[in-house]
Design a protein around this motif. Structure first.
Motif, PDB file in Angstrom:
ATOM      1  N   PHE A   1      90.389  78.894  99.082  1.00  0.00           N
ATOM      2  CA  PHE A   1      89.747  80.117  99.568  1.00  0.00           C
ATOM      3  C   PHE A   1      89.533  80.089 101.076  1.00  0.00           C
ATOM      4  O   PHE A   1      89.314  81.123 101.688  1.00  0.00           O
ATOM      5  CB  PHE A   1      88.405  80.333  98.863  1.00  0.00           C
ATOM      6  N   TYR A   2      89.600  78.904 101.666  1.00  0.00           N
ATOM      7  CA  TYR A   2      89.327  78.806 103.105  1.00  0.00           C
ATOM      8  C   TYR A   2      90.269  79.665 103.938  1.00  0.00           C
ATOM      9  O   TYR A   2      89.802  80.433 104.768  1.00  0.00           O
ATOM     10  CB  TYR A   2      89.368  77.332 103.545  1.00  0.00           C
ATOM     11  N   PRO A   3      91.609  79.562 103.743  1.00  0.00           N
ATOM     12  CA  PRO A   3      92.480  80.420 104.557  1.00  0.00           C
ATOM     13  C   PRO A   3      92.261  81.905 104.297  1.00  0.00           C
ATOM     14  O   PRO A   3      92.334  82.698 105.240  1.00  0.00           O
ATOM     15  CB  PRO A   3      93.900  79.982 104.161  1.00  0.00           C
ATOM     16  N   ILE A   4      91.956  82.272 103.048  1.00  0.00           N
ATOM     17  CA  ILE A   4      91.721  83.690 102.755  1.00  0.00           C
ATOM     18  C   ILE A   4      90.501  84.177 103.539  1.00  0.00           C
ATOM     19  O   ILE A   4      90.532  85.229 104.184  1.00  0.00           O
ATOM     20  CB  ILE A   4      91.486  83.895 101.238  1.00  0.00           C
ATOM     21  N   ILE A   5      89.430  83.370 103.491  1.00  0.00           N
ATOM     22  CA  ILE A   5      88.202  83.778 104.162  1.00  0.00           C
ATOM     23  C   ILE A   5      88.401  83.799 105.676  1.00  0.00           C
ATOM     24  O   ILE A   5      87.938  84.706 106.364  1.00  0.00           O
ATOM     25  CB  ILE A   5      87.054  82.822 103.770  1.00  0.00           C
ATOM     26  N   GLN A   6      89.126  82.804 106.178  1.00  0.00           N
ATOM     27  CA  GLN A   6      89.301  82.726 107.629  1.00  0.00           C
ATOM     28  C   GLN A   6      90.226  83.817 108.146  1.00  0.00           C
ATOM     29  O   GLN A   6      90.043  84.331 109.236  1.00  0.00           O
ATOM     30  CB  GLN A   6      89.824  81.331 108.017  1.00  0.00           C
ATOM     31  N   ASN A   7      91.239  84.190 107.344  1.00  0.00           N
ATOM     32  CA  ASN A   7      92.212  85.170 107.840  1.00  0.00           C
ATOM     33  C   ASN A   7      91.861  86.606 107.448  1.00  0.00           C
ATOM     34  O   ASN A   7      92.110  87.523 108.214  1.00  0.00           O
ATOM     35  CB  ASN A   7      93.612  84.836 107.317  1.00  0.00           C
ATOM     36  N   GLU A   8      91.339  86.776 106.226  1.00  0.00           N
ATOM     37  CA  GLU A   8      91.122  88.144 105.749  1.00  0.00           C
ATOM     38  C   GLU A   8      89.649  88.525 105.676  1.00  0.00           C
ATOM     39  O   GLU A   8      89.315  89.649 105.353  1.00  0.00           O
ATOM     40  CB  GLU A   8      91.764  88.311 104.370  1.00  0.00           C
ATOM     41  N   GLY A   9      88.774  87.546 105.911  1.00  0.00           N
ATOM     42  CA  GLY A   9      87.354  87.866 105.976  1.00  0.00           C
ATOM     43  C   GLY A   9      86.593  87.458 104.721  1.00  0.00           C
ATOM     44  O   GLY A   9      87.180  87.135 103.685  1.00  0.00           O
ATOM     45  N   LYS A  10      85.262  87.483 104.860  1.00  0.00           N
ATOM     46  CA  LYS A  10      84.387  87.022 103.784  1.00  0.00           C
ATOM     47  C   LYS A  10      84.564  87.856 102.524  1.00  0.00           C
ATOM     48  O   LYS A  10      84.634  87.322 101.420  1.00  0.00           O
ATOM     49  CB  LYS A  10      82.934  87.102 104.242  1.00  0.00           C
ATOM     50  N   LYS A  11      84.647  89.160 102.697  1.00  0.00           N
ATOM     51  CA  LYS A  11      84.690  90.038 101.532  1.00  0.00           C
ATOM     52  C   LYS A  11      85.915  89.746 100.673  1.00  0.00           C
ATOM     53  O   LYS A  11      85.843  89.742  99.445  1.00  0.00           O
ATOM     54  CB  LYS A  11      84.714  91.492 101.983  1.00  0.00           C
ATOM     55  N   ALA A  12      87.061  89.484 101.303  1.00  0.00           N
ATOM     56  CA  ALA A  12      88.288  89.184 100.567  1.00  0.00           C
ATOM     57  C   ALA A  12      88.130  87.896  99.758  1.00  0.00           C
ATOM     58  O   ALA A  12      88.624  87.797  98.642  1.00  0.00           O
ATOM     59  CB  ALA A  12      89.463  89.066 101.532  1.00  0.00           C
ATOM     60  N   GLY A  13      87.435  86.911 100.317  1.00  0.00           N
ATOM     61  CA  GLY A  13      87.255  85.644  99.627  1.00  0.00           C
ATOM     62  C   GLY A  13      86.266  85.735  98.485  1.00  0.00           C
ATOM     63  O   GLY A  13      86.449  85.134  97.426  1.00  0.00           O
ATOM     64  N   GLU A  14      85.225  86.527  98.673  1.00  0.00           N
ATOM     65  CA  GLU A  14      84.156  86.590  97.678  1.00  0.00           C
ATOM     66  C   GLU A  14      84.609  87.205  96.361  1.00  0.00           C
ATOM     67  O   GLU A  14      83.956  87.019  95.336  1.00  0.00           O
ATOM     68  CB  GLU A  14      82.987  87.421  98.240  1.00  0.00           C
TER      69      GLU A  14
END
Ligand code: HEC
Ligand code: HEC
Length: 88
Positions: free
Chosen positions: A42-55
């Motif tokens: 989830f780290y790359p998703i959160i870092q690249n697409e933002g918190k909402k995308a990861g959550e």
């Protein structure tokens, strides 16, 4: 021995700085999102697409049936506001 006005301002300034310091360090005590096999993806998703995308993914496991929340857990709609990522 009376304090000068300048001294009082100086002391107040130090107290404000200390208060801010405690407020920040208090926030840091909430457990971080671990960087293990489960969460690392989830780290790359959160870092690249933002918190909402990861959550979007957290609830797949963090629910009453699989990984229940500790008792008295605060409202949990935005996990990453409180649970920070681990630093590299
Ligand atoms: C595939 C299932 C799964 C998903 C998806 C998942 N988790 Fe987890 N999580 C776990 C499991 C299992 C544990 C307990 C073991 C561990 O610490 O890895 C855990 C533990 C945790 C912990 C506690 C760590 C500690 O110090 O005790 C936090 C905080 C956490 N997850 C946050 C999140 C967040 C935020 C998301 C969404 C970005 C997320 N998790 C997505 C399975 C998952
Ligand atoms: C308003 C802040 C806040 C939000 C939002 C939040 N949490 Fe928490 N969470 C906490 C606090 C405070 C604790 C208890 C202290 C600790 O262990 O970190 C905690 C504890 C946990 C734990 C147990 C950690 C451990 O060390 O055993 C997990 C797992 C967890 N939260 C997952 C999540 C997930 C997943 C979400 C999103 C669905 C979420 N949290 C949203 C504040 C929050």
């Amino acid at each position: 021995m009376a304090l000068k006005k300048g001294d009082t301002l100086f002391i107040v300034l130090i107290l404000v700085v200390l208060a801010v310091f405690f407020a920040i360090s208090g926030e840091e005590t909430t457990s971080h999102v671990p960087k293990d096999e489960i969460h690392a993806r989830f780290y790359p998703i959160i870092q690249n697409e933002g918190k909402k995308a990861g959550e979007k993914f957290c609830g797949e496991c963090h629910n009453e049936k699989q990984v229940p929340f500790p008792e008295g857990h605060p409202p949990k709609f935005r996990c990453l506001f409180c649970h920070k990522l681990d630093r590299d």
